[in-house]
Design a protein around this motif. Structure first.
Motif, mmCIF file in Angstrom:
data_model
loop_
_atom_site.group_PDB
_atom_site.id
_atom_site.type_symbol
_atom_site.label_atom_id
_atom_site.label_comp_id
_atom_site.label_asym_id
_atom_site.label_seq_id
_atom_site.Cartn_x
_atom_site.Cartn_y
_atom_site.Cartn_z
ATOM 1 N N SER A 84 -11.781 -0.805 -7.015
ATOM 2 C CA SER A 84 -10.420 -1.325 -6.898
ATOM 3 C C SER A 84 -9.506 -0.460 -7.769
ATOM 4 N N LEU A 85 -8.540 0.192 -7.127
ATOM 5 C CA LEU A 85 -7.632 1.094 -7.833
ATOM 6 C C LEU A 85 -6.243 0.483 -7.945
ATOM 7 N N PRO A 86 -5.586 0.634 -9.091
ATOM 8 C CA PRO A 86 -4.191 0.199 -9.162
ATOM 9 C C PRO A 86 -3.358 1.048 -8.203
ATOM 10 N N TRP A 87 -2.411 0.413 -7.497
ATOM 11 C CA TRP A 87 -1.638 1.131 -6.481
ATOM 12 C C TRP A 87 -0.216 0.628 -6.470
ATOM 13 N N LEU A 88 0.750 1.536 -6.522
ATOM 14 C CA LEU A 88 2.166 1.178 -6.605
ATOM 15 C C LEU A 88 2.831 0.959 -5.254
ATOM 16 N N PHE A 89 2.178 1.348 -4.179
ATOM 17 C CA PHE A 89 2.814 1.337 -2.869
ATOM 18 C C PHE A 89 2.176 0.268 -1.982
ATOM 19 N N ALA A 90 2.829 -0.032 -0.853
ATOM 20 C CA ALA A 90 2.328 -1.075 0.050
ATOM 21 C C ALA A 90 1.039 -0.655 0.750
ATOM 22 N N VAL A 108 -3.177 -5.005 -2.103
ATOM 23 C CA VAL A 108 -3.132 -6.440 -2.332
ATOM 24 C C VAL A 108 -2.975 -6.649 -3.829
ATOM 25 N N GLU A 109 -1.875 -7.290 -4.203
ATOM 26 C CA GLU A 109 -1.576 -7.549 -5.613
ATOM 27 C C GLU A 109 -1.630 -6.271 -6.441
ATOM 28 N N GLY A 110 -1.047 -5.194 -5.892
ATOM 29 C CA GLY A 110 -0.943 -3.936 -6.629
ATOM 30 C C GLY A 110 -2.236 -3.151 -6.741
ATOM 31 N N ARG A 111 -3.190 -3.424 -5.842
ATOM 32 C CA ARG A 111 -4.466 -2.711 -5.883
ATOM 33 C C ARG A 111 -4.922 -2.332 -4.478
ATOM 34 N N VAL A 112 -5.618 -1.215 -4.379
ATOM 35 C CA VAL A 112 -6.258 -0.784 -3.145
ATOM 36 C C VAL A 112 -7.757 -0.846 -3.398
ATOM 37 N N THR A 113 -8.485 -1.474 -2.484
ATOM 38 C CA THR A 113 -9.926 -1.625 -2.633
ATOM 39 C C THR A 113 -10.653 -0.712 -1.654
ATOM 40 N N LEU A 114 -11.593 0.066 -2.176
ATOM 41 C CA LEU A 114 -12.372 1.007 -1.372
ATOM 42 C C LEU A 114 -13.839 0.635 -1.446
ATOM 43 N N SER A 115 -14.505 0.629 -0.299
ATOM 44 C CA SER A 115 -15.940 0.368 -0.243
ATOM 45 C C SER A 115 -16.664 1.690 -0.050
ATOM 46 N N ILE A 116 -17.688 1.918 -0.851
ATOM 47 C CA ILE A 116 -18.446 3.162 -0.799
ATOM 48 C C ILE A 116 -19.902 2.831 -0.523
#
Length: 118
Positions: free
Chosen positions: A10-16, A69-77
């Motif tokens: 889960s990465l912090p993300w500033l954009f939609a 979602v709530e300022g985060r992007v979630t990536l599955s690896i």
């Protein structure tokens, strides 16, 4: 049956939204070594065999869109043993290299460089 390594990041993300570019290297996709071994490790191959090996040496590429979602992007690896995954996360629509610097970036550069920036 090899065990798959799974991780959710889960990465912090500033954009939609974000675009995620992935290149996966595995046997038969990004690595022609296993195919070359199957061929008997020939030192002299036909043009068709060379074309096949070159095609197998290209990683498997994918591009997806992720919604923050709530300022985060979630990536599955998911990785099998011996696989390598390159991921690049960018703002949706952003160019790879900005064509101009923002006033804030220029001010930060000038401050950091001092007299050298003039």
């Amino acid at each position: 049956h090899p065990e798959t390594w799974r991780e959710t990041v889960s990465l912090p993300w500033l954009f939609a939204e974000a675009r995620v570019l992935c290149a996966r290297i595995s046997a038969g996709a990004g690595s022609a070594y296993e195919t070359w071994q199957t061929m008997g490790r020939p030192q002299n191959i036909s043009p068709n065999e060379e074309a096949a090996l070159r095609a197998l040496s290209e990683p498997a590429w994918s591009i997806t869109r992720q919604t923050a979602v709530e300022g985060r992007v979630t990536l599955s690896i998911d990785l099998l043993p011996g696989e390598v995954l390159y991921m690049e996360v960018r703002e949706l629509g952003e160019t790879a290299l900005p064509r101009s610097a923002s006033p804030h970036d220029l001010a930060a550069w000038n401050t950091g460089m001092g007299e050298k920036s003039r």
